[in-house]
Design a protein around this motif. Structure first.
Motif, PDB file in Angstrom:
ATOM      1  N   LEU A 310       7.830  76.271  45.674  1.00  0.00           N
ATOM      2  CA  LEU A 310       8.976  76.942  45.061  1.00  0.00           C
ATOM      3  C   LEU A 310       8.549  78.131  44.214  1.00  0.00           C
ATOM      4  N   ALA A 311       9.232  79.242  44.407  1.00  0.00           N
ATOM      5  CA  ALA A 311       8.911  80.462  43.652  1.00  0.00           C
ATOM      6  C   ALA A 311       9.327  80.313  42.198  1.00  0.00           C
ATOM      7  N   ALA A 312       8.598  81.014  41.319  1.00  0.00           N
ATOM      8  CA  ALA A 312       8.918  80.984  39.891  1.00  0.00           C
ATOM      9  C   ALA A 312       9.939  82.058  39.539  1.00  0.00           C
ATOM     10  N   GLY A 313       9.891  83.196  40.261  1.00  0.00           N
ATOM     11  CA  GLY A 313      10.843  84.264  39.970  1.00  0.00           C
ATOM     12  C   GLY A 313      10.577  84.965  38.661  1.00  0.00           C
ATOM     13  N   ILE A 314       9.345  84.866  38.182  1.00  0.00           N
ATOM     14  CA  ILE A 314       8.965  85.573  36.963  1.00  0.00           C
ATOM     15  C   ILE A 314       7.759  86.449  37.271  1.00  0.00           C
ATOM     16  N   GLU A 315       7.541  87.455  36.434  1.00  0.00           N
ATOM     17  CA  GLU A 315       6.506  88.456  36.724  1.00  0.00           C
ATOM     18  C   GLU A 315       5.103  87.885  36.675  1.00  0.00           C
ATOM     19  N   SER A 316       4.891  86.901  35.825  1.00  0.00           N
ATOM     20  CA  SER A 316       3.554  86.347  35.652  1.00  0.00           C
ATOM     21  C   SER A 316       3.636  84.851  35.498  1.00  0.00           C
TER      22      SER A 316
END
Length: 499
Positions: A310-316
């Motif tokens: 699952l993707a975090a969807g945050i830059e870092s």
């Protein structure tokens, strides 16, 4: 002193001598009562007498028949066995041995509906059945727990003084009082545990934010929580949180919290609270989210797959460090306090709803007073909650299904708390926004804030929901501009008709 020859002299009998039962028996004996002992396995009875017989007067018995024979009238038998069928089994064995006016006490974590059923059944036999909520764990059972007895009010005349004596005391007042008929005692204890779930979860969320966003390691957090325990957050749970975070693991030398598996267990009372909240129409979202958080933590294999897919969807993957760490710590403290307040408000609202549903005369001020010492959620905050609901007066109970005059409709409406939340609100919003941006889950922080905003909203999307219900199910709706119920003929000419 111990003996197995005394008959008709014991003040109370205890059957079921696991840790909680044994500690309650010792508590009674330490307070000057003669205690008859019984356990399915005689070895446990003998062990208690051998190790703690010097603490008071015990009467060791082989059977329930002997236990009952050893008791003074009215006989008081306290059952401390596993909740569910084992309680019914013991009751069935006791009924033929008892006489009208005798008292059977269930001090375990029984479901309140079972208690209501048992109270009604024993009343037909002329017996008093008392469901007693006991909070404080093993230490509280021995040294003074918070005690929440229900059942027939008349039974409290014979039982109440004993329970008050062994309970914790706060400012000289016993943390014990009759709370209501049939299952009220176990219901109040259940809600106590639901608040406990939420309280523990918001503390966990604060810890997680301080570490993952603030970069503050457990040992330093221990100092922060110790300092917080000198503020309006002062409580048993904050105190022990500091101790847990300060503890080093002997094997690794690192923080103990880092080697504890992150799967939280539960025994069911929090889940019961969430279910009952739905049953009585009380929006206990913060409590429910704390239960769901434990359930999610207990799915390690699913979480492992999620971490990989699952993707975090945050830059870092690294959360951004706050510009001012001290300000961030203070923001988290205020968000924690506000969320904690909401959990208590939801619990109290649920008690009021249950009183109306079941015809109980629950005095919320008295209930808050019982939790001020001896129990897991004991906190300085409870003194203020008690006063907000009119103080403690064990001789005054509202009419069944009503609130005492002058009590706020919702705890958050009490001036002390509405002002406190107004001051904490900017920090609370910043913390929730920061957590969402950083991908740190804060289910109770955010749920509590949503509840607060839902309370204060001038319009809710429930209007659209009701329109949808009318569309697919002809459930009707009410209008803001005139009385009555209405239905739109969605599948015809869409004109409105009065239902």
């Amino acid at each position: 002193m111990t003996t197995n020859q005394q008959r008709g002299t014991a003040d109370i009998g205890v059957t079921g001598l696991a840790v909680m039962g044994a500690n309650l028996a010792r508590n009674f004996a330490r307070n000057g009562y003669t205690v008859a002992l019984h356990n399915r396995s005689r070895a446990r009875t003998d062990q208690l007498v051998a190790e703690h017989g010097h603490e008071g007067t015990f009467v060791a018995t082989e059977s329930l028949e002997e236990l009952v024979a050893s008791l003074a009238v009215p006989r008081r038998v306290l059952i401390m066995v596993k909740a569910g069928q084992p309680v019914d089994d013991v009751i069935d064995q006791l009924i033929p041995l008892l006489e009208a006016g005798d008292i059977v006490i269930d001090a375990g974590n029984s479901h309140y509906e079972d208690t209501r059923r048992r109270e009604a059944a024993l009343a037909q036999q002329g017996l008093h059945f008392v469901g007693v909520g006991v909070s404080g764990g093993e230490e509280g059972a021995l040294n003074g727990p918070a005690i929440m007895p229900g059942g027939p009010e008349k039974s409290y005349e014979a039982l109440g003084p004993m329970l008050e004596k062994i309970s914790a005391h706060h400012d000289g007042e016993p943390c014990c009082a009759w709370v209501g008929t049939d299952g009220a005692g176990h219901y109040v204890k259940m809600v106590h545990n639901g608040i406990e779930y939420a309280d523990m979860q918001v503390i966990g969320e604060a810890y997680d934010l301080l570490r993952r966003v603030g970069g503050i390691e457990p040992a330093e957090q221990a100092e922060i929580f110790t300092a917080w325990n000198q503020t309006d957050l002062a409580s048993y749970l904050i105190e022990i949180t500091a101790e847990v975070l300060a503890q080093k693991d002997e094997a690794t030398g690192g923080p103990l919290v880092d080697v504890i598996v992150d799967e939280a267990g539960q025994k069911g009372t929090g889940r019961w609270t969430a279910i009952s909240g739905l049953d009585v129409g009380a929006p206990v979202a913060a409590i429910a989210e704390s239960v769901f958080a434990r359930s999610l933590s207990s799915q390690p294999h699913v979480r492992e797959v999620a971490r990989r897919t699952l993707a975090a969807g945050i830059e870092s993957v690294e959360a951004p460090q706050p510009a001012d760490r001290e300000e961030f710590v203070e923001d988290v403290r205020q968000a924690l306090f506000a969320s904690k307040l909401v959990a208590y408000a939801q619990g109290m609202d649920m008690l009021a709803a249950a009183a109306q549903e079941y015809g109980w005369s629950l005095d919320l001020g008295t209930i808050a007073s019982l939790w001020r010492d001896g129990c897991i959620i004991r906190a300085d905050l409870l003194d203020v909650i008690m006063k907000a609901f009119g103080g403690r007066d064990t001789d005054r109970h509202p009419e069944p299904g009503t609130r005492a005059e002058g009590q706020p409709v919702n705890l958050l409406f009490a001036p002390e708390f509405s002002q406190a939340i107004a001051e904490a609100l900017p920090a609370w919003r910043r913390v929730v926004a920061t957590a969402v941006t950083a991908g740190v889950p804060v289910p109770v922080f955010s749920s509590a804030l949503a509840y607060y905003d839902g309370l204060r909203a001038d319009r809710l999307p429930a209007a659209l929901v009701q329109g949808q219900r009318d569309y697919f199910g002809a459930h009707t709706y009410r209008r803001t501009d005139r009385d009555g119920s209405f239905h739109t003929l969605w599948s015809a000419d869409r004109s409105e008709v009065e239902a």
